[in-house]
Design a protein around this motif. Structure first.
Motif, short mmCIF file in Angstrom:
data_model
loop_
_atom_site.label_atom_id
_atom_site.label_comp_id
_atom_site.label_asym_id
_atom_site.label_seq_id
_atom_site.Cartn_x
_atom_site.Cartn_y
_atom_site.Cartn_z
N ASN A 279 -0.34 -39.37 -72.75
CA ASN A 279 -1.79 -39.52 -72.59
C ASN A 279 -2.16 -40.92 -73.06
OD1 ASN A 279 -2.67 -36.57 -72.02
ND2 ASN A 279 -1.38 -36.43 -73.84
N VAL A 280 -2.98 -41.61 -72.26
CA VAL A 280 -3.45 -42.95 -72.61
C VAL A 280 -4.95 -42.97 -72.37
CG1 VAL A 280 -3.33 -45.42 -72.09
CG2 VAL A 280 -1.25 -44.01 -71.97
N ARG A 281 -5.72 -43.15 -73.44
CA ARG A 281 -7.17 -43.15 -73.27
C ARG A 281 -7.61 -44.44 -72.59
NH1 ARG A 281 -12.30 -42.16 -77.36
NH2 ARG A 281 -13.61 -43.75 -76.42
N MET A 282 -8.13 -44.30 -71.36
CA MET A 282 -8.54 -45.45 -70.57
C MET A 282 -10.04 -45.72 -70.60
SD MET A 282 -6.35 -47.39 -69.13
CE MET A 282 -7.45 -48.07 -67.89
N PHE A 283 -10.86 -44.70 -70.83
CA PHE A 283 -12.30 -44.95 -70.75
C PHE A 283 -12.74 -45.83 -71.91
CE2 PHE A 283 -11.67 -40.68 -72.53
CZ PHE A 283 -12.46 -40.66 -73.67
N GLN A 284 -13.47 -46.89 -71.57
CA GLN A 284 -13.88 -47.90 -72.53
C GLN A 284 -15.27 -48.41 -72.20
OE1 GLN A 284 -10.73 -50.91 -72.48
NE2 GLN A 284 -9.76 -49.88 -74.22
N HIS A 295 -19.67 -49.08 -68.57
CA HIS A 295 -19.04 -47.81 -68.95
C HIS A 295 -17.86 -47.63 -67.99
CE1 HIS A 295 -22.91 -46.80 -71.03
NE2 HIS A 295 -23.41 -47.48 -70.01
N VAL A 296 -16.65 -47.93 -68.47
CA VAL A 296 -15.46 -47.93 -67.63
C VAL A 296 -14.82 -46.54 -67.70
CG1 VAL A 296 -13.29 -49.10 -67.11
CG2 VAL A 296 -15.18 -50.38 -68.16
N LEU A 297 -14.80 -45.82 -66.57
CA LEU A 297 -14.45 -44.41 -66.58
C LEU A 297 -13.04 -44.16 -66.06
CD1 LEU A 297 -17.78 -42.89 -65.19
CD2 LEU A 297 -17.18 -43.51 -67.54
N ASP A 298 -12.50 -43.01 -66.41
CA ASP A 298 -11.21 -42.52 -65.95
C ASP A 298 -11.45 -41.16 -65.30
OD1 ASP A 298 -8.71 -41.39 -65.60
OD2 ASP A 298 -8.07 -41.60 -67.68
N ASP A 299 -11.41 -41.12 -63.98
CA ASP A 299 -11.68 -39.83 -63.33
C ASP A 299 -10.39 -39.18 -62.80
OD1 ASP A 299 -11.02 -40.86 -60.83
OD2 ASP A 299 -13.05 -40.85 -60.04
N ARG A 300 -9.23 -39.57 -63.33
CA ARG A 300 -7.95 -38.98 -62.92
C ARG A 300 -7.32 -38.10 -63.99
NH1 ARG A 300 -6.85 -38.07 -57.80
NH2 ARG A 300 -7.98 -39.66 -56.66
N GLN A 301 -7.25 -38.60 -65.21
CA GLN A 301 -6.42 -37.99 -66.23
C GLN A 301 -6.94 -36.65 -66.72
OE1 GLN A 301 -4.22 -39.51 -70.35
NE2 GLN A 301 -5.83 -40.74 -69.42
N LEU A 335 -14.47 -35.76 -65.19
CA LEU A 335 -14.19 -36.66 -66.30
C LEU A 335 -13.60 -35.96 -67.51
CD1 LEU A 335 -17.47 -38.80 -66.26
CD2 LEU A 335 -15.31 -39.27 -65.07
N GLY A 336 -13.72 -34.66 -67.58
CA GLY A 336 -13.36 -33.93 -68.80
C GLY A 336 -14.53 -33.93 -69.76
N LEU A 337 -14.63 -32.88 -70.57
CA LEU A 337 -15.81 -32.72 -71.42
C LEU A 337 -15.91 -33.79 -72.49
CD1 LEU A 337 -15.90 -28.83 -71.83
CD2 LEU A 337 -17.09 -30.28 -70.17
N GLU A 338 -14.77 -34.26 -73.03
CA GLU A 338 -14.82 -35.31 -74.04
C GLU A 338 -15.38 -36.61 -73.46
OE1 GLU A 338 -11.90 -38.03 -76.91
OE2 GLU A 338 -11.04 -36.40 -75.71
N GLN A 339 -14.92 -36.98 -72.27
CA GLN A 339 -15.41 -38.21 -71.66
C GLN A 339 -16.87 -38.07 -71.22
OE1 GLN A 339 -13.96 -41.54 -68.34
NE2 GLN A 339 -13.02 -39.53 -68.35
N GLU A 340 -17.25 -36.88 -70.76
CA GLU A 340 -18.66 -36.66 -70.41
C GLU A 340 -19.55 -36.89 -71.64
OE1 GLU A 340 -19.59 -32.98 -68.54
OE2 GLU A 340 -18.16 -33.22 -66.91
N ALA A 341 -19.14 -36.36 -72.79
CA ALA A 341 -19.93 -36.54 -74.01
C ALA A 341 -19.94 -38.00 -74.44
CB ALA A 341 -19.37 -35.66 -75.13
#
Length: 522
Positions: A279-284, A295-301, A335-341
């Motif tokens: 796992n590599v956290r990409m959203f920044q 807001h740079v998002l990751d909509d794959r992982q 996005l997953g709930l963590e990234q949504e928050a």
């Protein structure tokens, strides 16, 4: 003289004078120039940028690089001649990370241009230009942004990157599909694509990045300005979702980890070395003073699997809500709930004039048949149309947080789109259903698309899509000021011709405080 021209002359003069020394400056058992993949910078902060390079004397044969830790020196200067050094140091390139390095240069001044280079022995890298972001309380007059995505090596030349360099942007945003996982290994763009040599291992993905990064136009675009990047599917495998691929392979988790590591090794990312690459956290998040927040998002992982796939497969399908009721399951997330928050918190706290969602794909609804009634529409499940409830949550968040001037940028679909986003795409614009954000989607650098006739039909069937163009490859140029954002769709005449001309296909304006697409030129 423009900065791209000055940078070209600076590097040409250095190489002409130094080439004999450079070719012999790598370790004794290396074949050639150690900086064959160029240099890059990215992830700018007011006091810092990330610098990147990789030692690769033979781009397609990693065994030509000795399996030893190598010490590289680096310099950052106020001028291209390196008379006034702002920072310098050394960094270790290890075989465990393919002899790639990232340097987080701290203590720089905000809103300043800098020049940088690496050295190994007597070998000197190309000189890159980078810049820091403005100070947090500063409201800049403007930001020139270039946006690109989807650059399959086998489908044409990288002329779009040459034009990005010539545009002299402050910042480049790359929104996914930097590599594609298959194609013949050659150092020239072919006349036709042949599906072969698919990447599965870390060595495969490393070789693929090395192939792509040899392109001189891509290197030039990296030399001219810092980049912010995110990934999409082809950095790993077509249409993958979370830990599942189209093949439903039981070993896909290992393949994904290898692909994630190779991405990390080849991008100027502001990320600490992961403990592992499962796992590599990409959203920044990046601020350009008070002018723009990215807001740079990751909509794959983190996404839910695509709903109703073809029997025996993962990945995308084209479905109707009637035939696939799971499409409307509220538990599914893109996005997953963590990234949504995280996104909600970043929007709520933003003081920026423009809030830019840098993400992968088309967000506006794009039904493939007339939506009459709404449940009769047909939707592609790999994009936001496959996650309509999650999309509605995101659009609700834009409204609820009150973030100023939401602007969505996307790629992936190999088509230029200008759209207006509202919470219910099947109802007309009204006080109860207003436009809440403006979206601009760029076409591909090279990757192919559908015929324009079909795209014109999509535009006619979806009134919130104000413009669509799928027959041209290219990129977007965006000028952001406190009062307005102006976007230009730049298209190439012939993508397979490296000397092709470019043309402005359309231009748009978004006024501060008034979401929606104003077409200024077609």
């Amino acid at each position: 003289m423009s900065w791209p021209r000055r940078l070209f002359l600076l590097n040409a003069a250095r190489l002409a004078a130094a080439t004999p020394a450079l070719l012999h400056a790598a370790p004794s058992n290396a074949a050639g120039y150690p900086f064959s993949l160029g240099v890059a910078s990215g992830s700018p902060l007011p006091d810092s940028v990330i610098l990147w390079t990789r030692v690769a004397p033979d781009p397609l044969d990693a065994t030509k690089t000795p399996p030893l830790a190598l010490t590289l020196r680096w310099e950052v200067a106020h001028d291209g001649a390196f008379r006034d050094i702002a920072a310098k140091g050394s960094v270790i390139a290890t075989p465990e990370l393919a002899h790639s390095v990232r340097v987080d240069v701290r203590g720089l001044q905000p809103a300043r241009w800098y020049w940088y280079r690496f050295m190994l022995g007597d070998a000197v890298s190309p000189v890159g230009r980078t810049r820091t972001a403005p100070a947090p309380d500063n409201l800049p007059d403007s930001l020139k942004l270039a946006v690109a995505s989807c650059q399959h090596w086998d489908f044409g030349s990288y002329a779009a990157h040459r034009y990005i360099e010539q545009a002299n942007p402050d910042l480049v945003a790359f929104l996914g599909d930097y590599i594609y996982e298959w194609g013949a290994y050659r150092l020239q763009h072919p006349l036709r694509a042949v599906r072969q040599d698919e990447s599965f291992t870390l060595e495969d993905y490393r070789r693929r990045y090395a192939q792509y990064k040899t392109d001189p136009d891509l290197q030039a675009a990296h030399l001219i300005a810092p980049w912010i990047v995110t990934w999409d599917d082809h950095e790993v495998a077509n249409d993958y979702a979370a830990d599942r691929d189209e093949r439903l392979s039981p070993t896909f988790a290992q393949r994904r980890a290898a692909a994630y590591q190779a991405f990390y090794e080849h991008m100027p990312l502001r990320l600490a070395p992961p403990k592992n690459f499962a796992n590599v956290r990409m959203f920044q998040r990046y601020d350009w003073g008070r002018l723009a927040r990215f807001h740079v998002l990751d909509d794959r992982q983190y996404r839910a699997y695509e709903v109703c796939p073809h029997p025996g497969h993962g990945g995308s399908n084209s479905v109707t809500p009637r035939a696939c009721p799971g499409l409307l399951d509220p538990r599914r997330s893109m996005l997953g709930l963590e990234q949504e928050a995280w996104l909600r918190a970043g929007l709520a706290s933003s003081k920026a004039r423009w809030n830019i969602l840098a993400q992968q794909t088309l967000m506006a609804q794009s039904s493939q048949i007339p939506v009459t009634p709404p449940e009769a529409g047909r939707f592609w499940t790999d994009g936001w149309d496959g996650y309509p409830v999650a999309r509605r949550r995101l659009l609700d968040t834009l409204v609820d947080t009150g973030a100023a001037n939401p602007l969505v940028l996307g790629g992936d679909v190999h088509t230029f789109y200008a759209t207006e986003l509202r919470r219910d795409f099947n109802r007309p614009v009204s006080q109860a259903n207003p436009v809440v954000a403006t979206e601009f989607v760029g076409t591909s650098v090279t990757s192919s698309s559908r015929p324009q006739q079909r795209t014109s039909q999509y535009v006619a069937m979806n009134p919130h899509i104000k413009f669509g163009r799928s027959d041209k490859r290219g990129y977007m140029l965006i000028e952001i000021t406190p009062r307005e954002t102006r976007t230009r769709f730049m298209g190439l005449d012939e993508v397979r011709n490296p000397k092709t001309a470019q043309r402005e296909l359309a231009a748009f304006r978004v006024e501060d405080g008034r979401p929606g697409v104003e077409i200024t030129a077609i």
